[in-house]
Design an enzyme around this catalytic site. Structure first.
Site, PDB file in Angstrom:
ATOM      1  N   LYS A   1     -64.666  -1.507  62.094  1.00 35.88           N
ATOM      2  CA  LYS A   1     -65.225  -2.171  62.880  1.00 35.88           C
ATOM      3  C   LYS A   1     -65.339  -4.020  63.499  1.00 35.88           C
ATOM      4  O   LYS A   1     -64.826  -4.031  62.238  1.00 35.88           O
ATOM      5  CB  LYS A   1     -67.111  -2.293  63.389  1.00 35.88           C
ATOM      6  CG  LYS A   1     -68.109  -3.023  62.091  1.00 35.88           C
ATOM      7  CD  LYS A   1     -68.054  -4.158  62.013  1.00 35.88           C
ATOM      8  CE  LYS A   1     -68.364  -5.459  60.919  1.00 35.88           C
ATOM      9  NZ  LYS A   1     -68.396  -6.298  61.190  1.00 35.88           N
TER      10      LYS A   1
ATOM     11  N   ASP B   1     -74.938  -2.241  57.822  1.00 35.21           N
ATOM     12  CA  ASP B   1     -74.457  -1.630  58.800  1.00 35.21           C
ATOM     13  C   ASP B   1     -74.221  -0.046  58.834  1.00 35.21           C
ATOM     14  O   ASP B   1     -73.606   0.020  59.916  1.00 35.21           O
ATOM     15  CB  ASP B   1     -72.602  -2.445  58.644  1.00 35.21           C
ATOM     16  CG  ASP B   1     -72.999  -3.476  58.652  1.00 35.21           C
ATOM     17  OD1 ASP B   1     -73.582  -3.859  59.461  1.00 35.21           O
ATOM     18  OD2 ASP B   1     -71.903  -4.119  58.205  1.00 35.21           O
TER      19      ASP B   1
END
Length: 289
Positions: free
Chosen positions: A11, A137
């Site tokens: 990401k 996350d």
């Protein structure tokens, strides 16, 4: 089913703001996350031998409790009262400790893979609640796509997708301590905050130009002072035709957004040739599940 193979996607943070430090020591954040088509590969196999055996292609990575994949597998087996053994092969391609959530993504995919392998039927929401026990996350790495992340990172809202573009990544040959970055971040009004709402509006209009003009990461106020190479990479990306460039997460990876593939490929060749900026260079695109 005796084994399963899955990809664990990296990401980037299109926008990263820190709102406040909480009493529990964590920070409330407001981030726009985007998964990209750069991934690790994970193969999980049932085993007649008890316990978890983790193998990877990088000799310096831990293979026991120090690895999030091992922790995720151990937590999943424990929560679901599974006593069967596992063999896990982790093939790393995402740079390590780079601000790209490689470890979190590996753990997320481990949870998803085990849910399929053992047919436990847990929803994504249930897996996300399990994952946040290991890292803030991980819930996002289960969801993927273009997402607003709030709280400590576990409150997720899907957004309009990032318009089609090309994403250049350069990781300088330095290590950045996330703990150090947050401990030295000033939230006293001396730094400006990213306009996340304006970025969301740009996404809703599919306006890549407007979005990239607003991209910002408040953590850069700490890392660039300590590591000027990050600013140098950003400047060079902009010189090579990026619409904008930004550090991802707490760093040190820098990414540039390009609208033209030929311009992006030219920039990629420049950074591959000029290794003084960093030896790990990738040209990729947004990824959506």
């Amino acid at each position: 089913m005796n084994y399963i193979r899955k990809n664990a996607y990296a990401k980037i943070n299109l926008g990263l703001d820190v709102i406040r430090k909480r009493e529990d020591g964590y920070h409330d954040v407001c981030m726009i996350m985007q998964s990209i088509d750069l991934y690790d590969k994970i193969t999980i196999s049932r085993s007649s031998k008890p316990g978890i055996r983790l193998h990877n292609n990088l000799s310096y990575l831990p293979t026991g409790q120090g690895n999030l994949v091992y922790k995720a597998a151990s937590l999943f087996l424990s929560e679901n009262n599974i006593t069967e053994g596992l063999s896990i092969e982790l093939n790393k391609h995402i740079p390590v400790a780079a601000g790209l959530a490689g470890g979190s993504s590996d753990a997320a995919v481990t949870l998803l893979g085990l849910n399929e392998l053992f047919e436990t039927g847990l929803s994504k929401e249930a897996l996300m609640k399990l994952g946040v026990k290991l890292g803030a996350d991980i819930p996002y790495c289960i969801m993927l796509g273009t997402v607003l992340s709030e709280g400590i990172g576990e409150v997720l809202t899907p957004l309009s997708p990032l318009p089609d573009c090309h994403i250049l990544l350069v990781k300088p040959d330095i290590n950045v301590s996330t703990k150090y970055v947050y401990e030295n971040l000033k939230l006293d009004g001396s730094v400006s905050h990213p306009d996340i709402n304006a970025m969301i509006a740009s996404l809703d209009r599919a306006d890549l130009s407007s979005l990239t003009k607003r991209m910002d990461n408040i953590l850069q106020t700490v890392t660039i002072k300590e590591y000027p190479i990050i600013a140098e990479i950003k400047h060079k990306m902009n010189e090579t035709g990026a619409l904008a460039s930004l550090m991802s997460g707490s760093g040190p990876t820098v990414f540039g957004i390009y609208s033209d593939i030929k311009v992006a490929e030219s920039a990629f060749r420049f950074f591959k040739k000029n290794r003084t900026y960093g030896k790990q260079v990738f040209l990729t695109k947004p990824y959506w599940p």
